[in-house]
Design an enzyme around this catalytic site. Structure first.
Site, PDB file in Angstrom:
ATOM      1  N   GLY A   1      22.965  36.787  48.255  1.00  0.00           N
ATOM      2  CA  GLY A   1      22.355  35.760  47.415  1.00  0.00           C
ATOM      3  C   GLY A   1      21.118  36.298  46.723  1.00  0.00           C
ATOM      4  O   GLY A   1      20.590  37.348  47.114  1.00  0.00           O
TER       5      GLY A   1
ATOM      6  N   HIS B   1      27.013  46.012  51.032  1.00  0.00           N
ATOM      7  CA  HIS B   1      28.130  45.153  50.636  1.00  0.00           C
ATOM      8  C   HIS B   1      29.460  45.831  50.964  1.00  0.00           C
ATOM      9  O   HIS B   1      29.947  46.661  50.202  1.00  0.00           O
ATOM     10  CB  HIS B   1      28.069  44.859  49.135  1.00  0.00           C
ATOM     11  CG  HIS B   1      26.977  43.920  48.754  1.00  0.00           C
ATOM     12  ND1 HIS B   1      27.145  42.549  48.755  1.00  0.00           N
ATOM     13  CD2 HIS B   1      25.698  44.148  48.377  1.00  0.00           C
ATOM     14  CE1 HIS B   1      26.014  41.973  48.386  1.00  0.00           C
ATOM     15  NE2 HIS B   1      25.119  42.918  48.147  1.00  0.00           N
TER      16      HIS B   1
ATOM     17  N   GLU C   1      32.348  44.524  50.826  1.00  0.00           N
ATOM     18  CA  GLU C   1      33.439  43.937  50.049  1.00  0.00           C
ATOM     19  C   GLU C   1      33.733  44.656  48.735  1.00  0.00           C
ATOM     20  O   GLU C   1      34.827  44.514  48.175  1.00  0.00           O
ATOM     21  CB  GLU C   1      33.154  42.454  49.773  1.00  0.00           C
ATOM     22  CG  GLU C   1      32.028  42.170  48.783  1.00  0.00           C
ATOM     23  CD  GLU C   1      30.644  42.137  49.424  1.00  0.00           C
ATOM     24  OE1 GLU C   1      29.729  41.567  48.813  1.00  0.00           O
ATOM     25  OE2 GLU C   1      30.492  42.692  50.527  1.00  0.00           O
TER      26      GLU C   1
ATOM     27  N   CYS D   1      24.074  41.368  53.380  1.00  0.00           N
ATOM     28  CA  CYS D   1      22.905  41.432  52.481  1.00  0.00           C
ATOM     29  C   CYS D   1      21.957  40.254  52.743  1.00  0.00           C
ATOM     30  O   CYS D   1      21.322  40.214  53.785  1.00  0.00           O
ATOM     31  CB  CYS D   1      23.363  41.507  51.026  1.00  0.00           C
ATOM     32  SG  CYS D   1      22.072  42.087  49.899  1.00  0.00           S
ATOM     33  N   TYR D   2      21.858  39.278  51.828  1.00  0.00           N
ATOM     34  CA  TYR D   2      21.014  38.103  52.086  1.00  0.00           C
ATOM     35  C   TYR D   2      21.425  37.438  53.399  1.00  0.00           C
ATOM     36  O   TYR D   2      20.580  36.967  54.160  1.00  0.00           O
ATOM     37  CB  TYR D   2      21.141  37.111  50.929  1.00  0.00           C
ATOM     38  CG  TYR D   2      20.347  35.831  51.113  1.00  0.00           C
ATOM     39  CD1 TYR D   2      19.037  35.746  50.667  1.00  0.00           C
ATOM     40  CD2 TYR D   2      20.916  34.718  51.728  1.00  0.00           C
ATOM     41  CE1 TYR D   2      18.306  34.573  50.845  1.00  0.00           C
ATOM     42  CE2 TYR D   2      20.203  33.552  51.906  1.00  0.00           C
ATOM     43  CZ  TYR D   2      18.894  33.472  51.462  1.00  0.00           C
ATOM     44  OH  TYR D   2      18.160  32.320  51.629  1.00  0.00           O
TER      45      TYR D   2
ATOM     46  N   LYS E   1      43.185  38.638  39.639  1.00  0.00           N
ATOM     47  CA  LYS E   1      44.391  38.876  38.847  1.00  0.00           C
ATOM     48  C   LYS E   1      45.544  39.432  39.678  1.00  0.00           C
ATOM     49  O   LYS E   1      46.682  38.974  39.554  1.00  0.00           O
ATOM     50  CB  LYS E   1      44.058  39.842  37.702  1.00  0.00           C
ATOM     51  CG  LYS E   1      45.218  40.147  36.781  1.00  0.00           C
ATOM     52  CD  LYS E   1      45.536  38.997  35.848  1.00  0.00           C
ATOM     53  CE  LYS E   1      44.453  38.816  34.806  1.00  0.00           C
ATOM     54  NZ  LYS E   1      44.786  37.753  33.839  1.00  0.00           N
TER      55      LYS E   1
ATOM     56  N   ASP F   1      48.171  34.353  34.022  1.00  0.00           N
ATOM     57  CA  ASP F   1      47.563  33.281  34.810  1.00  0.00           C
ATOM     58  C   ASP F   1      48.170  31.919  34.494  1.00  0.00           C
ATOM     59  O   ASP F   1      48.563  31.171  35.400  1.00  0.00           O
ATOM     60  CB  ASP F   1      46.049  33.255  34.568  1.00  0.00           C
ATOM     61  CG  ASP F   1      45.409  34.609  34.803  1.00  0.00           C
ATOM     62  OD1 ASP F   1      45.877  35.331  35.706  1.00  0.00           O
ATOM     63  OD2 ASP F   1      44.463  34.963  34.074  1.00  0.00           O
TER      64      ASP F   1
END
Length: 513
Positions: A55, A169, A171, A82-83, A369, A227
């Protein structure tokens, strides 16, 4: 049988849905909830693990967002990122301060391999850092499990309470072994078996939409792209002929694309959908006349789309719901969930304040996607349709820098068609995430047939990406680029120069506007 669940608490970071996506890749269902979710709601969800996201705030300042401290007493494994890591330290009486040296980008992190979080991970590994605060002291009964040369606490944990925290991070793809860390959290710490598949998502969406819509009528904004096509199939399976697909041809499509879309989705195809094609090109051209600002173009296109849909809905009769093929990168770039506005997507930030529908349904808004393609495959959609080149809703309006005119549309359509044809001829079609031609607003001097020209420059773009949140440029063979260039300058009137864009995302975006 109910699927295993890990929940992500959103503290306002850019990568929140990416965390959820990485957990889903482990075979564990994951969804996002607000940071201030009640403990009763968490008990109702019965997750096997909780992740605190990054954040933009500092945990020790007044504007900091926080959660109920009792969450640590629920006997549910927690991972702070992180945050989220700093918040764990702050709430449990550790010390967080402004760092004398901020860390951004790829960083060598030294790990203590005894941690379950770092099982089978190299002792020194590359991780992605992005922080200006740091954890000076960890809470009592916590162990430091990772460090960097300038960050004394890159990770810490209390393994007996199953509370883990990392300053980096895991991710993002820039963290070399981040996916393995998140898999360790899901499997080794939360004891998940990984019983979830993307087909389960499709089934859940179909059932939810069926219950929401009931006997109502639905209008779907069909662009013919991946999409909206997947969204159309989900809605068709949910409510059948209660769905009408409206394809608005705004005159900003790729060469021959309007006819190609109609061939697939109208009664000429085999998808059994109610399909309407609306030629609104002149209407869009008039609205875009003299408009050069990209945000303004996006918002004009977004509003005009809605107005056309509203008009078509009135012709059809009472329409209760509007469906869009919005996906997660559209949402995050448009500045939702407290993230910074990168660019307003026509079906997110481009929406007008008032929309004459009971509700907008976006069944794919939590997906990336490649996840959308997996849903499409699970629903039986043709691979040719699913793996066609992505195309933005505002179309060539954002691949033409500056004012949009019919002349410029013709130029970029022809150049793009040549580029795509030669990529296919070179056997590179399935190896590149996205590639297209764009028209700059720059004119330059050239010479053709011993005569001076003063014409436009075309830019070619090709990127490799898995999630469209980050991307790297593709090294297209020089002979292919030469052939494309020669064909464009010889065959496309109004172009005398071709450039190739080597910029990744970040710092650029994939589209030019």
């Amino acid at each position: 049988m109910k699927n295993e669940l890990i929940i992500v608490l959103d503290f306002g970071g850019q990568y929140n849905q990416l965390i959820a996506r990485r957990i889903r890749e482990t075979g564990v269902y994951c969804e996002i909830h607000p940071y201030n979710i009640s403990l009763d709601k968490i008990k109702e969800l019965s997750p096997k693990g909780i992740i605190f996201t990054g954040g933009p705030n500092s945990v020790y300042k007044e504007e900091a967002v926080t959660c109920d401290k009792e969450i640590f007493n629920m006997n549910i494994p927690i991972l702070g990122i992180c945050y989220g890591a700093q918040l764990i330290a702050h709430l449990l009486e550790g010390k967080v301060e402004a760092a004398s040296t901020s860390e951004y980008g790829k960083t060598v992190v030294t790990l203590d391999n005894f941690s379950k979080l770092f099982k089978n991970i190299n002792k020194e590994t590359i991780c992605w850092m992005s922080h200006t605060d740091y954890i000076k002291n960890v809470p009592k009964e916590f162990d430091i499990t990772a460090t960097t040369p300038v960050c004394p606490v890159a990770a810490f944990e209390n393994s007996s309470k199953k509370i883990y925290a990392v300053q980096f991070h895991p991710e993002v793809m820039h963290t070399d072994e981040g996916e393995k860390m998140l898999d360790n959290f899901a499997k080794e710490i939360c004891n998940c078996q990984g019983d979830w598949k993307m087909a389960d998502f499709a089934k859940a969406q179909i059932e939810q939409i069926r219950q929401k819509v009931g006997d109502g009528k639905v209008l779907l904004a069909l662009s013919g792209g991946v999409d909206s096509s997947v969204a159309a199939i989900i809605l068709s399976k949910a409510i059948g002929k209660g769905l009408t697909c409206v394809f608005v041809d705004h005159g900003l499509l790729r060469k021959n694309e309007g006819d190609e879309v109609e061939a697939v989705f109208s009664d000429k195809g085999n998808l059994d959908l109610n399909f309407i094609r609306v030629d609104a090109s002149e209407r869009f051209y008039n609205k875009l006349k003299n408009i050069t600002d990209p945000e303004q173009k996006r918002k004009i296109i977004g509003e005009e789309f809605i107005r056309v849909f509203e008009e078509e809905a009135k012709k059809i009769g009472k329409i209760d719901f509007l469906v869009q093929g919005t996906i997660y990168p559209d949402i995050i770039e448009s500045g939702h969930n407290k993230s910074a506005v990168i660019k307003s997507h026509h079906n997110v930030g481009g929406l007008p304040d008032y929309v004459d529908f009971k509700e907008i349904i976006e069944p794919l808004r939590l997906l990336f996607k490649d996840e959308v393609r997996k849903v499409g495959l699970a629903l039986g959609l043709d691979e040719k349709l699913l793996y066609r080149q992505p195309f933005p809703g505002p179309g060539l309006g954002i691949r033409i820098i500056g004012e949009v005119t019919k002349e410029k549309i013709q130029i970029v359509q022809d150049a793009d068609a040549i580029y795509r044809e030669e990529i296919k001829n070179a056997g590179l079609e399935g190896q590149i995430g996205q590639y297209f031609a764009a028209l700059t607003n720059m004119r330059s001097v050239g010479v053709m047939g011993d005569a001076r020209t003063y014409d436009y420059a075309i830019v070619l773009r090709a990127v490799e990406t898995s999630d469209f949140m980050t991307a790297t440029s593709v090294k297209i063979p020089w002979d292919v680029l030469e052939k494309v260039t020669n064909r464009i300058v010889n065959e496309v009137k109004g172009v005398n120069r071709v450039l190739y864009d080597l910029t990744g995302k970040p710092p650029a975006t994939i589209e030019f506007e």
